[in-house]
Design a protein around this motif. Structure first.
Motif, PDB file in Angstrom:
ATOM      1  N   MET A 110      -0.379   7.868 -18.988  1.00 15.34           N
ATOM      2  CA  MET A 110      -1.389   7.237 -18.136  1.00 15.34           C
ATOM      3  C   MET A 110      -0.871   7.161 -16.702  1.00 15.34           C
ATOM      4  O   MET A 110       0.298   6.892 -16.467  1.00 15.34           O
ATOM      5  N   LYS A 111      -1.752   7.418 -15.747  1.00 13.99           N
ATOM      6  CA  LYS A 111      -1.396   7.304 -14.334  1.00 13.99           C
ATOM      7  C   LYS A 111      -1.797   5.925 -13.833  1.00 13.99           C
ATOM      8  O   LYS A 111      -2.966   5.544 -13.916  1.00 13.99           O
ATOM      9  N   ILE A 112      -0.815   5.181 -13.347  1.00 15.49           N
ATOM     10  CA  ILE A 112      -1.021   3.781 -12.961  1.00 15.49           C
ATOM     11  C   ILE A 112      -0.701   3.592 -11.484  1.00 15.49           C
ATOM     12  O   ILE A 112       0.346   4.047 -11.001  1.00 15.49           O
ATOM     13  N   ALA A 113      -1.585   2.920 -10.765  1.00 11.05           N
ATOM     14  CA  ALA A 113      -1.365   2.595  -9.354  1.00 11.05           C
ATOM     15  C   ALA A 113      -1.408   1.082  -9.183  1.00 11.05           C
ATOM     16  O   ALA A 113      -2.311   0.422  -9.711  1.00 11.05           O
ATOM     17  N   TYR A 114      -0.432   0.541  -8.463  1.00  9.46           N
ATOM     18  CA  TYR A 114      -0.383  -0.909  -8.214  1.00  9.46           C
ATOM     19  C   TYR A 114      -0.320  -1.136  -6.709  1.00  9.46           C
ATOM     20  O   TYR A 114       0.570  -0.616  -6.030  1.00  9.46           O
ATOM     21  N   PHE A 115      -1.266  -1.913  -6.178  1.00 14.82           N
ATOM     22  CA  PHE A 115      -1.283  -2.280  -4.768  1.00 14.82           C
ATOM     23  C   PHE A 115      -0.633  -3.645  -4.608  1.00 14.82           C
ATOM     24  O   PHE A 115      -1.145  -4.655  -5.093  1.00 14.82           O
ATOM     25  N   THR A 116       0.512  -3.673  -3.933  1.00 16.05           N
ATOM     26  CA  THR A 116       1.279  -4.900  -3.752  1.00 16.05           C
ATOM     27  C   THR A 116       1.413  -5.227  -2.276  1.00 16.05           C
ATOM     28  O   THR A 116       1.135  -4.383  -1.414  1.00 16.05           O
ATOM     29  N   HIS A 117       1.844  -6.428  -1.978  1.00 14.30           N
ATOM     30  CA  HIS A 117       2.194  -6.753  -0.594  1.00 14.30           C
ATOM     31  C   HIS A 117       3.435  -5.978  -0.186  1.00 14.30           C
ATOM     32  O   HIS A 117       3.500  -5.421   0.908  1.00 14.30           O
ATOM     33  N   SER A 118       4.438  -5.962  -1.051  1.00 14.93           N
ATOM     34  CA  SER A 118       5.632  -5.154  -0.820  1.00 14.93           C
ATOM     35  C   SER A 118       6.410  -5.014  -2.121  1.00 14.93           C
ATOM     36  O   SER A 118       6.603  -6.000  -2.833  1.00 14.93           O
ATOM     37  N   LEU A 119       6.827  -3.810  -2.399  1.00 14.76           N
ATOM     38  CA  LEU A 119       7.748  -3.575  -3.503  1.00 14.76           C
ATOM     39  C   LEU A 119       9.177  -3.631  -2.987  1.00 14.76           C
ATOM     40  O   LEU A 119      10.083  -4.105  -3.670  1.00 14.76           O
ATOM     41  N   ALA A 120       9.378  -3.182  -1.763  1.00 16.31           N
ATOM     42  CA  ALA A 120      10.728  -3.087  -1.203  1.00 16.31           C
ATOM     43  C   ALA A 120      11.315  -4.444  -0.838  1.00 16.31           C
ATOM     44  O   ALA A 120      12.521  -4.649  -0.934  1.00 16.31           O
ATOM     45  N   SER A 121      10.476  -5.384  -0.422  1.00 15.25           N
ATOM     46  CA  SER A 121      10.985  -6.659   0.093  1.00 15.25           C
ATOM     47  C   SER A 121      10.660  -7.814  -0.844  1.00 15.25           C
ATOM     48  O   SER A 121       9.508  -7.990  -1.268  1.00 15.25           O
ATOM     49  N   CYS A 122      11.681  -8.630  -1.133  1.00 12.95           N
ATOM     50  CA  CYS A 122      11.477  -9.870  -1.892  1.00 12.95           C
ATOM     51  C   CYS A 122      11.654 -11.084  -0.983  1.00 12.95           C
ATOM     52  O   CYS A 122      11.797 -12.204  -1.477  1.00 12.95           O
ATOM     53  N   TRP A 123      11.663 -10.887   0.327  1.00 16.78           N
ATOM     54  CA  TRP A 123      11.826 -11.983   1.287  1.00 16.78           C
ATOM     55  C   TRP A 123      10.585 -12.873   1.189  1.00 16.78           C
ATOM     56  O   TRP A 123       9.503 -12.496   1.609  1.00 16.78           O
ATOM     57  N   ASN A 124      10.743 -14.058   0.599  1.00 14.39           N
ATOM     58  CA  ASN A 124       9.633 -14.997   0.411  1.00 14.39           C
ATOM     59  C   ASN A 124       8.471 -14.352  -0.348  1.00 14.39           C
ATOM     60  O   ASN A 124       7.312 -14.655  -0.106  1.00 14.39           O
ATOM     61  N   HIS A 125       8.796 -13.455  -1.258  1.00 15.86           N
ATOM     62  CA  HIS A 125       7.757 -12.689  -1.953  1.00 15.86           C
ATOM     63  C   HIS A 125       8.130 -12.577  -3.430  1.00 15.86           C
ATOM     64  O   HIS A 125       8.686 -11.587  -3.887  1.00 15.86           O
ATOM     65  N   GLY A 126       7.809 -13.627  -4.190  1.00 17.71           N
ATOM     66  CA  GLY A 126       8.230 -13.699  -5.576  1.00 17.71           C
ATOM     67  C   GLY A 126       7.592 -12.670  -6.473  1.00 17.71           C
ATOM     68  O   GLY A 126       8.182 -12.281  -7.492  1.00 17.71           O
TER      69      GLY A 126
END
Length: 399
Positions: free
Chosen positions: A1-17
């Motif tokens: 299955m091809k899955i796409a996830y739109f996140t605020h940021s995958l690279a940064s966890c700065w104040n981003h739980g």
């Protein structure tokens, strides 16, 4: 299955739980053989703050721990429907722009063949309901809510059997006890100040009890204002600043115990929803004491998997007990690890997600509901675009 996830940021966890859970989830989905891609907006303020404070070196821990994960940066000029061309499943986190959320819903209504889910991992549905009701979810197949009390809000808003409780969990490929035990001493707390949502609680259930128990305390986190830093100094706390989440296991491994201080909304308004730190601490095999918090969904067994302190004085006694009782510490570690491995890893959540999608996939698009709409009231809602600032004065993502 091809899955796409739109996140605020995958690279940064700065104040981003949410990045904590998302990284582990995507890795598990890839391990199951799925084609997974993450999308994050250009100029995401979490990433901008990380780079401003630590430069590119601030990304080293993430890149080292998750070499198989990459994300595609998109701009306001990109067509979201083209980005997810050929996708079977598209998930949109609720910290995305309203316009993006609506555009993907429009693509679904116009015949896009992917299953489209909205993922809510915050308390804005009760703390800022107007902001959440501004999202146009009329093209969505379902909602993923990270706790039962939040799911109930969406049911009241008309989602009925198309809202699914989908808790966060620990990435046990990274979060686990050390291979060899070393010296442990003192307490550690990894968490952000909380924008005033738990300031009093931090002092009552963490700072005072640690001092009263004679336990040295290290704190890691961001967004501590000057008065908060002054308070930490008065209590003799070792404030360490931002910690890349990928390094949290090694920090837990150096300390005797940790404390969970939930934000007020998860005590009063959305009880039963633990933060990601609870899962991660238990997965690392560090004894945990929780300030007042109701595990109404019975995810854990209070008193067995972790200790509970209903008052500040009780917290002091629990910390003293952990300091002096090796058998108590060993029991908590064993039980906490067992419940994570049995029920609360990112591998468990990946399988749960696939089960949810299987329930929805056979159904053609039925016409969704806006956040604040019922099935009988499917007007197109407005979606004013929020204006998150790189300084965090706009959308805020707590860890």
């Amino acid at each position: 299955m091809k899955i796409a996830y739109f996140t605020h940021s995958l690279a940064s966890c700065w104040n981003h739980g949410n990045a904590h859970f998302l990284r582990g989830l995507l890795r598990e989905l890839k391990a199951l053989g799925h084609d997974v891609e993450a999308f994050e907006p250009e100029g995401a303020w979490s990433l901008q703050n990380l780079l401003k404070d630590h430069g590119e070196a601030g990304l080293n821990a993430y890149r080292s721990a998750y070499p198989e994960l990459i994300s595609t940066v998109f701009t306001g000029g990109d067509d979201p429907a083209e980005l997810v061309s050929g996708a079977d499943l598209v998930i949109v986190h609720e910290w995305n722009e309203h316009a993006l959320v609506a555009a993907l819903g429009t693509a679904r209504k116009r015949g896009a063949r992917f299953t489209l889910l909205f993922h809510d991992t915050h308390h804005r549905a009760v703390s800022e309901p107007e902001a959440m009701q501004a999202y146009d979810l009329s093209g969505y197949d379902g909602v993923l809510a990270f706790g039962e009390t939040l799911a109930e809000v969406y049911r009241r808003w008309g989602w009925r059997d198309r809202v699914f409780v989908w808790h966060e969990a620990a990435d046990t490929r990274l979060f686990h006890p050390p291979a060899e035990e070393g010296q442990r001493e003192g307490l550690v707390w990894i968490g952000n100040w909380g924008d005033g949502e738990r300031s009093e609680e931090i002092e009552r259930y963490l700072l005072r009890p640690a001092r009263a128990a004679g336990q040295p305390l290290d704190i890691y986190g961001v967004r501590y204002p000057a008065d908060a830093l002054a308070t930490l100094k008065d209590y003799g706390v070792g404030f360490k600043g931002w910690l890349p989440n990928a390094r949290a296991p090694e920090i837990y491994a150096r300390h005797l115990a940790t404390v969970h201080v939930p934000r007020r909304f998860y005590v009063d308004t959305l009880p039963g929803i633990p933060t990601i730190r609870v899962f991660e601490a238990l997965a690392c095999g560090i004894p945990l004491v929780c300030a007042p918090w109701s595990d109404s969904e019975h995810l854990f067994t209070p008193g067995r998997d972790y200790l509970v302190a209903p008052t500040g004085e009780a917290m002091t006694q629990q910390l003293k007990a952990l300091r002096d009782d090796t058998e108590l510490r060993a029991s908590l570690v064993a039980n906490g690890l067992a419940v994570i491995r049995d029920r609360h890893s990112c591998a468990h959540r990946a399988r749960e997600l696939l089960q949810i999608v299987a329930k929805l996939k056979p159904l053609p698009f039925r016409g969704g509901v806006g956040v604040g709409q019922s099935h009988d009231d499917q007007r197109t809602s407005a979606f004013p675009t929020p204006n998150p600032s790189p300084e965090g004065e706009g959308l805020r993502i707590p860890a």
